[in-house]
Design a protein around this motif. Sequence first.
Motif, PDB file in Angstrom:
ATOM      1  N   ILE A 105      10.558  34.217  67.619  1.00 13.58           N
ATOM      2  CA  ILE A 105      10.670  35.123  68.764  1.00 13.58           C
ATOM      3  C   ILE A 105      11.859  36.037  68.507  1.00 13.58           C
ATOM      4  O   ILE A 105      12.951  35.572  68.184  1.00 13.58           O
ATOM      5  CB  ILE A 105      10.829  34.344  70.082  1.00 13.58           C
ATOM      6  CG1 ILE A 105       9.551  33.522  70.322  1.00 13.58           C
ATOM      7  CG2 ILE A 105      11.123  35.286  71.241  1.00 13.58           C
ATOM      8  CD1 ILE A 105       9.585  32.666  71.558  1.00 13.58           C
ATOM      9  N   ILE A 106      11.626  37.346  68.612  1.00 11.23           N
ATOM     10  CA  ILE A 106      12.691  38.330  68.412  1.00 11.23           C
ATOM     11  C   ILE A 106      13.303  38.637  69.781  1.00 11.23           C
ATOM     12  O   ILE A 106      12.584  39.002  70.719  1.00 11.23           O
ATOM     13  CB  ILE A 106      12.156  39.645  67.797  1.00 11.23           C
ATOM     14  CG1 ILE A 106      11.202  39.398  66.623  1.00 11.23           C
ATOM     15  CG2 ILE A 106      13.309  40.577  67.424  1.00 11.23           C
ATOM     16  CD1 ILE A 106      11.759  38.620  65.481  1.00 11.23           C
ATOM     17  N   VAL A 107      14.630  38.472  69.878  1.00 14.53           N
ATOM     18  CA  VAL A 107      15.341  38.752  71.127  1.00 14.53           C
ATOM     19  C   VAL A 107      16.419  39.806  70.872  1.00 14.53           C
ATOM     20  O   VAL A 107      16.951  39.915  69.779  1.00 14.53           O
ATOM     21  CB  VAL A 107      15.972  37.485  71.734  1.00 14.53           C
ATOM     22  CG1 VAL A 107      14.905  36.478  72.126  1.00 14.53           C
ATOM     23  CG2 VAL A 107      16.986  36.853  70.806  1.00 14.53           C
ATOM     24  N   ASP A 108      16.709  40.573  71.908  1.00 16.27           N
ATOM     25  CA  ASP A 108      17.692  41.651  71.830  1.00 16.27           C
ATOM     26  C   ASP A 108      18.717  41.447  72.941  1.00 16.27           C
ATOM     27  O   ASP A 108      18.359  41.407  74.115  1.00 16.27           O
ATOM     28  CB  ASP A 108      16.975  42.995  71.998  1.00 16.27           C
ATOM     29  CG  ASP A 108      17.868  44.193  71.748  1.00 16.27           C
ATOM     30  OD1 ASP A 108      19.102  44.038  71.694  1.00 16.27           O
ATOM     31  OD2 ASP A 108      17.323  45.302  71.608  1.00 16.27           O
ATOM     32  N   ALA A 109      19.989  41.312  72.562  1.00 18.67           N
ATOM     33  CA  ALA A 109      21.066  41.113  73.541  1.00 18.67           C
ATOM     34  C   ALA A 109      21.737  42.423  73.947  1.00 18.67           C
ATOM     35  O   ALA A 109      22.680  42.421  74.733  1.00 18.67           O
ATOM     36  CB  ALA A 109      22.105  40.144  72.994  1.00 18.67           C
ATOM     37  N   ASN A 110      21.252  43.562  73.428  1.00 20.19           N
ATOM     38  CA  ASN A 110      21.765  44.849  73.885  1.00 20.19           C
ATOM     39  C   ASN A 110      21.308  45.074  75.322  1.00 20.19           C
ATOM     40  O   ASN A 110      20.219  44.641  75.717  1.00 20.19           O
ATOM     41  CB  ASN A 110      21.204  45.991  73.027  1.00 20.19           C
ATOM     42  CG  ASN A 110      21.867  46.086  71.678  1.00 20.19           C
ATOM     43  OD1 ASN A 110      23.012  46.500  71.577  1.00 20.19           O
ATOM     44  ND2 ASN A 110      21.146  45.695  70.630  1.00 20.19           N
ATOM     45  N   HIS A 111      22.125  45.787  76.098  1.00 22.04           N
ATOM     46  CA  HIS A 111      21.674  46.188  77.422  1.00 22.04           C
ATOM     47  C   HIS A 111      20.460  47.088  77.241  1.00 22.04           C
ATOM     48  O   HIS A 111      20.393  47.857  76.276  1.00 22.04           O
ATOM     49  CB  HIS A 111      22.796  46.952  78.155  1.00 22.04           C
ATOM     50  CG  HIS A 111      22.456  47.213  79.577  1.00 22.04           C
ATOM     51  ND1 HIS A 111      21.616  48.232  79.962  1.00 22.04           N
ATOM     52  CD2 HIS A 111      22.824  46.569  80.713  1.00 22.04           C
ATOM     53  CE1 HIS A 111      21.484  48.210  81.276  1.00 22.04           C
ATOM     54  NE2 HIS A 111      22.200  47.224  81.757  1.00 22.04           N
ATOM     55  N   PRO A 112      19.468  47.022  78.124  1.00 25.51           N
ATOM     56  CA  PRO A 112      18.276  47.875  77.962  1.00 25.51           C
ATOM     57  C   PRO A 112      18.578  49.369  77.848  1.00 25.51           C
ATOM     58  O   PRO A 112      17.781  50.116  77.294  1.00 25.51           O
ATOM     59  CB  PRO A 112      17.457  47.585  79.223  1.00 25.51           C
ATOM     60  CG  PRO A 112      17.889  46.223  79.641  1.00 25.51           C
ATOM     61  CD  PRO A 112      19.341  46.117  79.256  1.00 25.51           C
ATOM     62  N   PHE A 113      19.735  49.818  78.348  1.00 26.98           N
ATOM     63  CA  PHE A 113      20.075  51.236  78.278  1.00 26.98           C
ATOM     64  C   PHE A 113      21.151  51.539  77.237  1.00 26.98           C
ATOM     65  O   PHE A 113      21.694  52.638  77.205  1.00 26.98           O
ATOM     66  CB  PHE A 113      20.502  51.756  79.650  1.00 26.98           C
ATOM     67  CG  PHE A 113      19.433  51.554  80.689  1.00 26.98           C
ATOM     68  CD1 PHE A 113      18.146  52.035  80.481  1.00 26.98           C
ATOM     69  CD2 PHE A 113      19.694  50.860  81.843  1.00 26.98           C
ATOM     70  CE1 PHE A 113      17.153  51.824  81.417  1.00 26.98           C
ATOM     71  CE2 PHE A 113      18.706  50.645  82.788  1.00 26.98           C
ATOM     72  CZ  PHE A 113      17.431  51.134  82.575  1.00 26.98           C
ATOM     73  N   ALA A 114      21.451  50.571  76.371  1.00 23.21           N
ATOM     74  CA  ALA A 114      22.432  50.807  75.303  1.00 23.21           C
ATOM     75  C   ALA A 114      21.935  51.928  74.403  1.00 23.21           C
ATOM     76  O   ALA A 114      20.750  52.013  74.090  1.00 23.21           O
ATOM     77  CB  ALA A 114      22.643  49.538  74.491  1.00 23.21           C
TER      78      ALA A 114
END
Length: 192
Positions: free
Chosen positions: A117-126
């Motif tokens: 599973i690929i996860v992204d910890a950036n804020h959605p608006f980064a």
Amino acid sequence: MFIEANSVVVLHFAVTDDKGELIDDTRDSSPLEFLMGSGYLVPGLEVELEGLAVGNEFDVTIQPEQGYGIYDPDLVQEVPAELFDGVEGVEPGMAFSADTDAGHRTVIVTSIEDDIIIVDANHPFAGRTLQFNGEVIGIREATEEELEHGHIHGAGGCGHDHGHDHDHEGGCCGSEEPKKEKKDGCCGGGCH
């Protein structure tokens, strides 16, 4: 009265990204009410609002460095699907809280590939440049309790998510952690 640190501010606004996509608009709902200087808004917007009075309009562009930050590809990770055992129906777009080397973060599932599973910890608006325009519709002094708690208390209770204790950081306009956001948006009106 002018907007300054520790004042309670009420705004109606719209925000779009650098592609012109509407992210949020409070004009058809409740205005946003927040404690100035509490970290609820992105830093660049707080700077632009300081010194405005009721009735003043604003139209400001906030670069990523003063908004939700620069997009960091190192915050995208592949994790074994077994870490999500017990969670039914994991799919792209779902948000989860995770303890990481950088501390507690919200991660968004971006894709699922077999047992990874690929996860992204950036804020959605980064990485996005944001355009805020709106009007100041109210300013008042914060109560001692609001200053102590670091957020406003409105008619419905806490100025943030109902039921949360008072050790949270900011909100969707200022925190690293996105809240349950309406329309994948930023600062939904009223309590959120």
